[in-house]
Design a protein around this motif. Sequence first.
Motif, PDB file in Angstrom:
ATOM      1  N   ASN A  55       0.819  -1.210   0.000  1.00  0.00           N
ATOM      2  CA  ASN A  55       0.000   0.000   0.000  1.00  0.00           C
ATOM      3  C   ASN A  55       0.857   1.266   0.000  1.00  0.00           C
ATOM      4  O   ASN A  55       0.546   2.236  -0.691  1.00  0.00           O
ATOM      5  N   LEU A  56       1.939   1.249   0.771  1.00  0.00           N
ATOM      6  CA  LEU A  56       2.841   2.398   0.821  1.00  0.00           C
ATOM      7  C   LEU A  56       3.460   2.661  -0.551  1.00  0.00           C
ATOM      8  O   LEU A  56       3.431   3.788  -1.055  1.00  0.00           O
ATOM      9  N   LEU A  57       4.012   1.614  -1.167  1.00  0.00           N
ATOM     10  CA  LEU A  57       4.664   1.782  -2.465  1.00  0.00           C
ATOM     11  C   LEU A  57       3.662   2.199  -3.543  1.00  0.00           C
ATOM     12  O   LEU A  57       3.962   3.077  -4.361  1.00  0.00           O
ATOM     13  N   LYS A  58       2.489   1.586  -3.551  1.00  0.00           N
ATOM     14  CA  LYS A  58       1.469   1.948  -4.545  1.00  0.00           C
ATOM     15  C   LYS A  58       1.017   3.401  -4.385  1.00  0.00           C
ATOM     16  O   LYS A  58       0.739   4.080  -5.371  1.00  0.00           O
ATOM     17  N   HIS A  59       0.950   3.861  -3.156  1.00  0.00           N
ATOM     18  CA  HIS A  59       0.522   5.237  -2.898  1.00  0.00           C
ATOM     19  C   HIS A  59       1.507   6.248  -3.496  1.00  0.00           C
ATOM     20  O   HIS A  59       1.099   7.244  -4.100  1.00  0.00           O
ATOM     21  N   TYR A  60       2.802   6.007  -3.311  1.00  0.00           N
ATOM     22  CA  TYR A  60       3.811   6.965  -3.747  1.00  0.00           C
ATOM     23  C   TYR A  60       4.344   6.714  -5.161  1.00  0.00           C
ATOM     24  O   TYR A  60       4.876   7.636  -5.788  1.00  0.00           O
ATOM     25  N   ILE A  61       4.218   5.491  -5.644  1.00  0.00           N
ATOM     26  CA  ILE A  61       4.773   5.145  -6.961  1.00  0.00           C
ATOM     27  C   ILE A  61       3.676   4.464  -7.778  1.00  0.00           C
ATOM     28  O   ILE A  61       3.419   3.270  -7.618  1.00  0.00           O
ATOM     29  N   PRO A  62       3.027   5.197  -8.671  1.00  0.00           N
ATOM     30  CA  PRO A  62       1.891   4.646  -9.431  1.00  0.00           C
ATOM     31  C   PRO A  62       2.245   3.427 -10.280  1.00  0.00           C
ATOM     32  O   PRO A  62       1.383   2.604 -10.556  1.00  0.00           O
ATOM     33  N   GLU A  63       3.502   3.285 -10.656  1.00  0.00           N
ATOM     34  CA  GLU A  63       3.922   2.142 -11.483  1.00  0.00           C
ATOM     35  C   GLU A  63       3.895   0.819 -10.713  1.00  0.00           C
ATOM     36  O   GLU A  63       3.903  -0.244 -11.308  1.00  0.00           O
ATOM     37  N   VAL A  64       3.898   0.890  -9.389  1.00  0.00           N
ATOM     38  CA  VAL A  64       3.875  -0.329  -8.573  1.00  0.00           C
ATOM     39  C   VAL A  64       2.448  -0.854  -8.497  1.00  0.00           C
ATOM     40  O   VAL A  64       1.529  -0.152  -8.105  1.00  0.00           O
ATOM     41  N   GLU A  65       2.285  -2.115  -8.893  1.00  0.00           N
ATOM     42  CA  GLU A  65       0.969  -2.773  -8.848  1.00  0.00           C
ATOM     43  C   GLU A  65       0.842  -3.737  -7.690  1.00  0.00           C
ATOM     44  O   GLU A  65      -0.221  -3.904  -7.118  1.00  0.00           O
ATOM     45  N   SER A  66       1.962  -4.409  -7.345  1.00  0.00           N
ATOM     46  CA  SER A  66       1.922  -5.338  -6.223  1.00  0.00           C
ATOM     47  C   SER A  66       3.329  -5.593  -5.699  1.00  0.00           C
ATOM     48  O   SER A  66       4.326  -5.217  -6.329  1.00  0.00           O
ATOM     49  N   VAL A  67       3.377  -6.240  -4.537  1.00  0.00           N
ATOM     50  CA  VAL A  67       4.651  -6.619  -3.905  1.00  0.00           C
ATOM     51  C   VAL A  67       4.598  -8.133  -3.680  1.00  0.00           C
ATOM     52  O   VAL A  67       3.598  -8.641  -3.185  1.00  0.00           O
ATOM     53  N   GLU A  68       5.670  -8.819  -4.034  1.00  0.00           N
ATOM     54  CA  GLU A  68       5.751 -10.264  -3.867  1.00  0.00           C
ATOM     55  C   GLU A  68       7.009 -10.637  -3.101  1.00  0.00           C
ATOM     56  O   GLU A  68       8.060 -10.006  -3.276  1.00  0.00           O
ATOM     57  N   PRO A  69       6.922 -11.658  -2.258  1.00  0.00           N
ATOM     58  CA  PRO A  69       8.107 -12.086  -1.505  1.00  0.00           C
ATOM     59  C   PRO A  69       9.051 -12.928  -2.366  1.00  0.00           C
ATOM     60  O   PRO A  69       8.630 -13.622  -3.282  1.00  0.00           O
ATOM     61  N   VAL A  70      10.334 -12.853  -2.047  1.00  0.00           N
ATOM     62  CA  VAL A  70      11.363 -13.705  -2.634  1.00  0.00           C
ATOM     63  C   VAL A  70      11.822 -14.630  -1.529  1.00  0.00           C
ATOM     64  O   VAL A  70      12.117 -14.189  -0.419  1.00  0.00           O
ATOM     65  N   GLU A  71      11.841 -15.900  -1.794  1.00  0.00           N
ATOM     66  CA  GLU A  71      12.271 -16.861  -0.763  1.00  0.00           C
ATOM     67  C   GLU A  71      13.753 -17.074  -0.805  1.00  0.00           C
ATOM     68  O   GLU A  71      14.416 -17.005  -1.762  1.00  0.00           O
TER      69      GLU A  71
END
Length: 182
Positions: free
Chosen positions: A166-182
Motif C-alpha cells: 500500500n505504501l509503495l502503490k501510494h507513492y509510486i503509481p507504477e507499482v501494482e503489487s509486492v511479492e516475496p522472494v524466498e
Amino acid sequence: MFIQTEQTPNPATLKFIPGETVLENGTMFFENRDDASVSPLAQVLFDIDGVSAVFLGADFITVENDKVGWDELKPAILGTIMEHYTAGLPVVTGEAKSEVADDDADPEIVAQINELLDTRVRPAVARDGGDITYHGFRDGIVYLRMQGACSGCPSSTATLKYGIQNLLKHYIPEVESVEPVE
C-alpha cells in the motif's frame, strides 16, 4: 558486558543486543554455516545446536531457532556472543554476496522504491529484529525478501501485502503489487 534480549513478533527468533556495534553498514542474513563464511560470529553461532539462521544488524543480532524452546538455547547464544566480543574478534571479515537482481527496471523508479524502503520500512522492521531487501521490479511487481525475525514471521505476508504494498502503490503509481522472494 551486558547483552539484552528482546522477543520479536516471530516466536522462532530472538533479538540479542550486545551494547556494541555489530555492523558499521547494512545488514547480513545467513541461513546456514556455509553462507556465514564472512562472519566468524555467525559461524560460531551456527555451531550451537538449534540455530537455523543468523541476522546481523547495526546494533543487534537476531537468531532463529528451529527447536522452538529458548530455555536451553538462549544461555548458549548469550555465552557465545559474550566470548566473541570479549576476545576482540571481528564480527565480519568480508562482504556477503549480493542477492539483488540486476533488472531492466527504470533506475528512477528503483531509486524511489529503495528510498521508501530505507526511510519508512526498514526502521520499523529493524525494531522487530529484521530487515527487508529489494530484489527487483518487473511488470509492476516489486520483489522483496524479509530477513531476520521477519523471515518466516506469521505476520510477514500481511506486512508485505497491506503495509509495504500500500505504501509503495501510494507513492509510486507504477507499482501494482509486492511479492516475496524466498
